[in-house]
Design an enzyme around this catalytic site. Structure first.
Site, PDB file in Angstrom:
ATOM      1  CB  CYS A  81     -52.670  13.327  -5.815  1.00 32.64           C
ATOM      2  SG  CYS A  81     -54.439  13.186  -6.128  1.00 32.64           S
TER       3      CYS A  81
ATOM      4  CB  CYS B 172     -78.042 -42.094  -7.011  1.00 34.84           C
ATOM      5  SG  CYS B 172     -79.232 -40.750  -6.992  1.00 34.84           S
TER       6      CYS B 172
ATOM      7  CB  CYS C 152     -87.761 -32.969 -12.692  1.00 41.56           C
ATOM      8  SG  CYS C 152     -87.352 -34.621 -13.266  1.00 41.56           S
TER       9      CYS C 152
ATOM     10  CB  CYS D 120     -14.799   8.663  -9.453  1.00 41.74           C
ATOM     11  SG  CYS D 120     -15.271   8.892 -11.170  1.00 41.74           S
TER      12      CYS D 120
ATOM     13  CB  CYS E 157     -79.141 -38.675 -11.628  1.00 38.74           C
ATOM     14  SG  CYS E 157     -79.666 -38.484  -9.913  1.00 38.74           S
TER      15      CYS E 157
ATOM     16  CG  HIS F 232     -12.627   6.945 -13.596  1.00 40.21           C
ATOM     17  ND1 HIS F 232     -13.499   6.384 -12.694  1.00 40.21           N
ATOM     18  CD2 HIS F 232     -11.479   6.234 -13.511  1.00 40.21           C
ATOM     19  CE1 HIS F 232     -12.905   5.374 -12.080  1.00 40.21           C
ATOM     20  NE2 HIS F 232     -11.674   5.260 -12.553  1.00 40.21           N
TER      21      HIS F 232
ATOM     22  CG  HIS G 241     -58.690   0.721   2.732  1.00 35.79           C
ATOM     23  ND1 HIS G 241     -58.080   0.500   3.927  1.00 35.79           N
ATOM     24  CD2 HIS G 241     -57.702   0.942   1.840  1.00 35.79           C
ATOM     25  CE1 HIS G 241     -56.769   0.578   3.752  1.00 35.79           C
ATOM     26  NE2 HIS G 241     -56.509   0.861   2.508  1.00 35.79           N
TER      27      HIS G 241
END
Lengths: 550, 154
Positions: free
Chosen positions: A228, A338, A308, A155, A321, A157, A265
């Site tokens: 892998c 209820c 119950c 470049c 309940c 520089h 898959h």
């Protein structure tokens, strides 16, 4: 695919010789199955992959670099940065070159070709000092240096060599070997690889790291190459030539999905597989939601363990309940009422229950096949061992016994089971009104009957083959035991006679499994996934995977 | 002052220049104990919500300076979308756009410029940036308030 079918029709049926014997003739093995590293797709154009071993990586990279060097006539280092910028897609690079010209291509890769006569950059260029007319001041360390101790990058520089070295050392250690850029402010041009190497050559360790990281780029920045994913890492990479939707087997034996690096898959998509694996956790939560209720006092999840409905919380001593979830005092148990309907959120619980039931069904099917795979894998190992022993035992006789039809059938069975199990994952997402990121499967429901028919056809044939194989395997093991017990040569004819009757049935069933797999894949690819928006891809059916190869 | 002998020429020169020709509105002086550690003061730029404020910062030159960027942090509380409550600054030249050809002076001038031109699209303090984008007038008002509360000359 015709070559594979021809093989079936050629003689009495299945011919695994080319696979199982250590026959190195490439023609015969290719005709039957494709070479070990080239797998042919079922309905799409051939897609293939190649394993690149650790020691072949440099050569593979050089081949890619040389192709660019020979066309553009640029240095190798430049070719590398061009390819890095185009993610090692040679075709894309050449297309850009042809359409937009070399300047665009070099700019994109931040490669400077000729030093631009840019006045803005002059200020970072070395300044000639008054004291010594020949010495220059490096604008990074502010030290004076002889022109010979300074290096200008492409470049334009220039800075002193000590500063360049320091810069490269810091950047390489930071992991920036692939883009060592110029030190000038706002320049960003990639430094010439040859100049970098010359500057750091007296630090062999650094030079090695630099070379290593550049080589890694060939895999890591390359859409067609992937490490892998085996742990511990075997050092190999896999390169695909066509579509990336493949499930290659590395030379270390590790099989994986090229796209997501997870376990194979297909026929489920990568996204489905990801969701499926996460689903396990979610369903635990679902189970809790369906089967437990929250104590109104201490908010602990409670599972009912008797008929119950009066719940006595073991955690906080509350009485409540089960039916309505409301608390009451122990004294008012029988006066608690209820029975009146109250609008609440219980419908979410029923939805969850349905969803859970559905998941459990598919999960059970998937797991059943996964369990069989494990058992049959052991069976296959024992069988291969037995065959090897039998072959060793008959070395002195001239007659050949060929059991490849049996080990081939087991291999086909294993492959089919894996696919069959995973087809339940696919079905769970396709037909359940579940949406996953990037896909809506509502269109697929119309294909459910066809899919389930093909799946069921495959499943029954798989089970038939599984059953058929059981007794010859047992017989073979028995014969082997007998041979060992008698410490004598195995008499071939009784064993062959023993298996003769089953041989044809096994061969036919193997062939049938393969055909039904093809049908299932055809249906999935042509009639189901094609209904979905783009981006839903699966690895095509592999006509007999490489598992046959030890 | 044992460190001074080993201090790279570049740091010595930069320090000398910072002391002899300070940039307008900026002062930076090295600590006596550690010549790589600078006490920095920046005046809030005119026509910005920070006008009239005096901001204290710390600047440290790491071992690899100038190949690695200096580390700079505000010590004075400031309400700015690119400066978080720990005083950390989101500025490209302090991160990936750092170039060894940049200097302490250029860094401090850039920070001063950042005070004049907040960039809520590249935020560090999410809530401040959100405030800035949704109601700039009110956010500027808060920034002025903070200037008055926390950044007054001693």
């Amino acid at each position: 695919m015709s070559d594979v079918e021809d093989m079936y029709d050629s003689d009495s049926g299945y011919d695994y010789d080319s696979q199982l014997s250590d026959d190195d003739s490439p023609a015969s093995s290719k005709a039957a199955f494709g070479s070990a590293e080239t797998v042919v797709a079922s309905s799409k154009p051939a897609c293939a992959w190649t394993v690149i071993r650790k020691d072949e990586l440099a050569a593979a990279q050089d081949a890619a670099l040389d192709a660019v060097v020979s066309i553009l006539g640029c240095p190798k280092g430049t070719a590398r940065h061009l390819l890095i910028a185009f993610r090692w897609e040679q075709d894309a690079l050449f297309a850009d070159y042809a359409e937009k010209g070399s300047d665009h291509m070099y700019e994109l890769a931040r490669v400077a070709t000729t030093p631009p006569p840019n006045p803005k950059r002059a200020k970072t260029s070395p300044v000639r000092t008054r004291a010594a007319a020949s010495a220059l001041t490096c604008q990074v360390c502010f030290g004076d240096a002889e022109p010979g101790d300074m290096t200008a990058m492409d470049c334009g520089h220039a800075f002193c060599n000590a500063c360049w070295r320091h810069h490269f050392r810091v950047q390489i250690k930071e992991g920036n070997s692939r883009r060592l850029s110029c030190m000038a402010d706002k320049c960003g041009a990639i430094c010439n690889e040859g100049k970098v190497r010359a500057l750091i050559e007296d630090d062999p360790q650094l030079l090695d790291t630099f070379s290593e990281k550049l080589l890694d780029s060939f895999v890591e920045d390359n859409r067609r190459v992937r490490w892998c994913p085996s742990t511990p890492h075997c050092g190999s990479a896999v390169k695909v030539d066509g579509e990336p939707w493949v499930e290659p087997t590395c030379s270390c034996g590790y099989e994986f999905c090229f796209q997501c690096s997870e376990d194979p898959h297909s026929p489920a998509t990568c996204e489905m597989w990801k969701q499926w694996k996460e689903h396990g956790d979610k369903e635990t939560i679902n189970w809790i939601r369906v089967n437990t209720k929250v104590c109104p006092k201490c908010a602990k999840n409670t599972e009912k363990n008797g008929g119950c409905n009066h719940i006595h919380c073991s955690q906080c001593d509350a009485h409540w309940c089960w039916v309505c979830g409301g608390a009451f005092t122990a004294q008012t148990v029988y006066s608690h009422a209820c029975n009146q309907f109250k609008e609440d959120s219980s419908s979410t619980a029923t939805d969850a229950a349905k969803q859970l039931k559905r998941y459990l069904h598919y999960h059970a099917c998937w797991q059943a096949h996964a369990g069989s795979v494990e058992l049959e894998q052991q069976q296959m190992e024992t069988l291969n061992k037995t065959i090897a022993e039998l072959e060793a035992a008959r070395t002195e006789t001239s007659s050949l016994m060929d059991f490849s039809w049996l080990s081939g059938a087991l291999a086909q069975l294993l492959a089919a089971r894996k696919i069959l199990g995973r087809s339940y994952v696919l079905a769970f997402y396709l037909f359940g009104g579940i949406s996953i990121p990037g896909a809506d499967f509502s269109e697929c429901v119309s294909q459910q009957p066809l899919f389930e028919f093909a799946q069921q056809q495959l499943e029954s044939e798989v089970e038939r083959l599984s059953k058929l194989i059981e007794s010859p395997v047992e017989d073979l093991l028995g014969a082997q035991r007998l041979a060992v017990e008698r410490l004598s040569k195995l008499i071939e004819s009784p064993v062959e006679d023993l298996l003769g009757a089953q041989r044809l049935a096994v061969i036919n069933s193997t062939k049938s499994v393969d055909q039904r797999l093809r049908k299932l894949y055809e249906l999935i690819e042509n009639d189901v996934l094609s209904l979905l928006p783009t981006g839903q891809h699966i690895s095509p059916y592999k006509a007999l995977p490489n598992t046959i190869h030890p | 002052m044992a460190g001074q002998a080993q201090l790279p020429r570049r740091i010595v020169k930069e320090t000398q220049r910072l002391l002899s020709e300070p940039a307008p509105g900026i002062s930076a002086s090295p600590s006596e104990e550690n010549l790589r550690y600078f006490n920095v003061m920046i005046l809030g730029p005119q026509a910005s919500p920070y006008e009239g404020g005096l901001y204290k910062l710390e600047l440290f030159l790491p071992e690899d300076y100038p190949m690695a960027a200096p580390k700079v942090r505000f010590l004075t509380k400031i309400y700015h979308p690119n400066i978080d409550k720990l005083g950390r600054i989101c500025l490209d030249i302090l991160k990936d756009k750092w170039s060894p050809a940049l200097q302490i002076r250029t860094v401090l001038l850039s920070i001063q410029a950042l005070l004049s031109a907040p960039n809520p699209d590249d935020p560090l303090a999410e809530n401040v940036a959100k405030h800035w984008k949704e109601n700039e007038v009110e956010a500027v008002q808060t920034a002025k308030e903070w200037t008055r509360l926390y950044a007054q000359h001693p």
